[in-house]
Design a protein around this motif. Structure first.
Motif, PDB file in Angstrom:
ATOM      1  N   ILE A  88      -5.974  10.231  37.055  1.00  0.00           N
ATOM      2  CA  ILE A  88      -7.370   9.434  36.026  1.00  0.00           C
ATOM      3  C   ILE A  88      -8.457   9.496  37.350  1.00  0.00           C
ATOM      4  N   ASP A  89      -8.617   9.567  38.641  1.00  0.00           N
ATOM      5  CA  ASP A  89      -9.731  10.228  39.395  1.00  0.00           C
ATOM      6  C   ASP A  89     -10.151  12.017  38.845  1.00  0.00           C
ATOM      7  N   THR A  90      -9.884  12.631  39.047  1.00  0.00           N
ATOM      8  CA  THR A  90      -8.913  14.177  38.505  1.00  0.00           C
ATOM      9  C   THR A  90     -10.174  13.627  37.135  1.00  0.00           C
ATOM     10  N   PHE A  91      -9.714  13.426  36.194  1.00  0.00           N
ATOM     11  CA  PHE A  91     -10.182  13.237  34.878  1.00  0.00           C
ATOM     12  C   PHE A  91     -11.079  12.916  34.769  1.00  0.00           C
ATOM     13  N   LEU A  92     -11.808  11.495  35.569  1.00  0.00           N
ATOM     14  CA  LEU A  92     -13.301  11.340  35.648  1.00  0.00           C
ATOM     15  C   LEU A  92     -14.170  11.165  35.650  1.00  0.00           C
ATOM     16  N   THR A  93     -13.897  12.525  36.689  1.00  0.00           N
ATOM     17  CA  THR A  93     -14.858  13.389  37.843  1.00  0.00           C
ATOM     18  C   THR A  93     -15.537  13.991  36.456  1.00  0.00           C
ATOM     19  N   LYS A  94     -14.527  14.388  35.931  1.00  0.00           N
ATOM     20  CA  LYS A  94     -14.819  15.740  34.961  1.00  0.00           C
ATOM     21  C   LYS A  94     -14.240  16.153  34.143  1.00  0.00           C
ATOM     22  N   PRO A  95     -13.951  15.445  33.013  1.00  0.00           N
ATOM     23  CA  PRO A  95     -12.515  15.502  31.299  1.00  0.00           C
ATOM     24  C   PRO A  95     -12.453  17.052  31.573  1.00  0.00           C
ATOM     25  N   GLY A  97     -12.974  19.218  32.808  1.00  0.00           N
ATOM     26  CA  GLY A  97     -12.512  20.476  33.527  1.00  0.00           C
ATOM     27  C   GLY A  97     -11.195  20.717  33.914  1.00  0.00           C
ATOM     28  N   LEU A  98     -10.070  18.938  34.025  1.00  0.00           N
ATOM     29  CA  LEU A  98      -9.452  19.197  34.007  1.00  0.00           C
ATOM     30  C   LEU A  98      -8.535  19.269  32.644  1.00  0.00           C
ATOM     31  N   VAL A  99      -9.039  19.062  31.417  1.00  0.00           N
ATOM     32  CA  VAL A  99      -8.286  19.085  30.126  1.00  0.00           C
ATOM     33  C   VAL A  99      -9.344  19.807  29.725  1.00  0.00           C
ATOM     34  N   PRO A 100     -10.259  21.423  29.569  1.00  0.00           N
ATOM     35  CA  PRO A 100     -10.430  21.531  28.378  1.00  0.00           C
ATOM     36  C   PRO A 100     -10.241  21.638  27.011  1.00  0.00           C
ATOM     37  N   GLY A 101     -11.964  21.080  26.513  1.00  0.00           N
ATOM     38  CA  GLY A 101     -11.174  21.201  25.035  1.00  0.00           C
ATOM     39  C   GLY A 101     -10.562  20.014  24.694  1.00  0.00           C
ATOM     40  N   ASN A 102     -10.703  18.611  25.213  1.00  0.00           N
ATOM     41  CA  ASN A 102      -9.907  17.768  24.878  1.00  0.00           C
ATOM     42  C   ASN A 102     -11.642  16.804  24.183  1.00  0.00           C
ATOM     43  N   ARG A 103     -11.101  16.440  23.444  1.00  0.00           N
ATOM     44  CA  ARG A 103     -12.297  15.613  22.914  1.00  0.00           C
ATOM     45  C   ARG A 103     -13.399  14.121  23.442  1.00  0.00           C
ATOM     46  N   MET A 104     -12.494  14.157  24.132  1.00  0.00           N
ATOM     47  CA  MET A 104     -13.516  12.716  24.658  1.00  0.00           C
ATOM     48  C   MET A 104     -15.346  13.549  25.159  1.00  0.00           C
ATOM     49  N   ALA A 105     -16.101  13.165  24.125  1.00  0.00           N
ATOM     50  CA  ALA A 105     -17.318  13.757  25.026  1.00  0.00           C
ATOM     51  C   ALA A 105     -17.606  12.340  26.096  1.00  0.00           C
ATOM     52  N   PHE A 106     -17.797  12.831  26.736  1.00  0.00           N
ATOM     53  CA  PHE A 106     -17.859  12.290  28.221  1.00  0.00           C
ATOM     54  C   PHE A 106     -18.043  12.819  29.120  1.00  0.00           C
ATOM     55  N   ALA A 107     -18.809  12.641  30.189  1.00  0.00           N
ATOM     56  CA  ALA A 107     -19.507  13.992  30.834  1.00  0.00           C
ATOM     57  C   ALA A 107     -18.761  13.855  32.278  1.00  0.00           C
ATOM     58  N   GLY A 108     -17.785  13.013  32.776  1.00  0.00           N
ATOM     59  CA  GLY A 108     -17.715  12.156  34.109  1.00  0.00           C
ATOM     60  C   GLY A 108     -17.900  10.831  34.854  1.00  0.00           C
ATOM     61  N   VAL A 109     -17.659  10.375  35.744  1.00  0.00           N
ATOM     62  CA  VAL A 109     -18.303   9.108  36.775  1.00  0.00           C
ATOM     63  C   VAL A 109     -18.107  10.447  37.740  1.00  0.00           C
ATOM     64  N   PRO A 110     -19.423  10.859  37.822  1.00  0.00           N
ATOM     65  CA  PRO A 110     -19.304  11.500  38.931  1.00  0.00           C
ATOM     66  C   PRO A 110     -19.595  10.707  40.526  1.00  0.00           C
ATOM     67  N   ASN A 111     -19.849   8.795  41.026  1.00  0.00           N
ATOM     68  CA  ASN A 111     -19.607   8.552  41.997  1.00  0.00           C
ATOM     69  C   ASN A 111     -18.071   8.133  42.002  1.00  0.00           C
ATOM     70  N   PRO A 112     -17.438   8.879  43.452  1.00  0.00           N
ATOM     71  CA  PRO A 112     -16.451   8.243  43.728  1.00  0.00           C
ATOM     72  C   PRO A 112     -16.234   6.766  43.802  1.00  0.00           C
ATOM     73  N   VAL A 113     -17.499   6.729  44.103  1.00  0.00           N
ATOM     74  CA  VAL A 113     -17.123   5.188  44.583  1.00  0.00           C
ATOM     75  C   VAL A 113     -17.080   3.816  43.304  1.00  0.00           C
ATOM     76  N   ASP A 114     -17.406   4.590  42.232  1.00  0.00           N
ATOM     77  CA  ASP A 114     -17.285   3.678  40.735  1.00  0.00           C
ATOM     78  C   ASP A 114     -16.007   4.454  40.487  1.00  0.00           C
ATOM     79  N   ARG A 115     -15.644   5.585  40.905  1.00  0.00           N
ATOM     80  CA  ARG A 115     -14.376   5.664  39.710  1.00  0.00           C
ATOM     81  C   ARG A 115     -13.339   5.527  39.897  1.00  0.00           C
ATOM     82  N   ALA A 116     -13.167   4.606  42.074  1.00  0.00           N
ATOM     83  CA  ALA A 116     -12.687   3.767  42.466  1.00  0.00           C
ATOM     84  C   ALA A 116     -12.233   2.176  42.036  1.00  0.00           C
ATOM     85  N   ASN A 117     -13.252   1.655  41.832  1.00  0.00           N
ATOM     86  CA  ASN A 117     -13.991   0.742  40.949  1.00  0.00           C
ATOM     87  C   ASN A 117     -13.131   0.535  39.947  1.00  0.00           C
TER      88      ASN A 117
END
Length: 127
Positions: A88-95, A97-117
């Protein structure tokens, strides 16, 4: 041992701990709820509600693209990711990037503290 050496060792230890995967997983679920506000338009942590994205209830341990009743992109169905804190952490960093071609229109959560929270919030609420 001189005080300067002890201080350097302390700083080095703190930096190593901060960059370890274990640190990335030790988030604050209360702060994570605030981060989840970015996700809430498309996702819910409760089972059942269908939004633009799938419910995240039961996400931990589930395989990507398998929640019944939601039409996933072929890319997400083929990814076969078993969702855990690390994936989930890897996906949230850049969706895309982990799953090219997925339909989620979201750039990601670049801040590691935000992702951990956010992950801590999901662990607490997405059961």
């Amino acid at each position: 041992m001189p005080l300067a050496t002890v201080s350097r060792l302390f700083v080095l230890t703190a930096l190593c701990a901060a960059s370890s995967p274990a640190f990335a997983q030790a988030g604050d679920p209360v702060k994570g709820k605030t981060v989840f506000a970015r996700c809430a338009l498309c996702h819910d942590v409760k089972a059942g509600p269908k939004k633009m994205g799938p419910s995240l209830a039961g996400i931990f341990g589930r395989t990507s693209g398998t929640m019944a009743g939601f039409t996933y992109s072929p890319a997400m169905q083929k990814a076969k990711i078993r969702w855990d804190a690390k994936s989930i952490d890897t996906f949230l960093t850049k969706p895309s990037g982990l799953v090219p071609g997925n339909r989620m229109a979201f750039a990601g959560v670049p801040n590691p503290v935000d992702r951990a929270n956010l992950i801590a919030y999901l662990k607490a609420e997405a059961k």
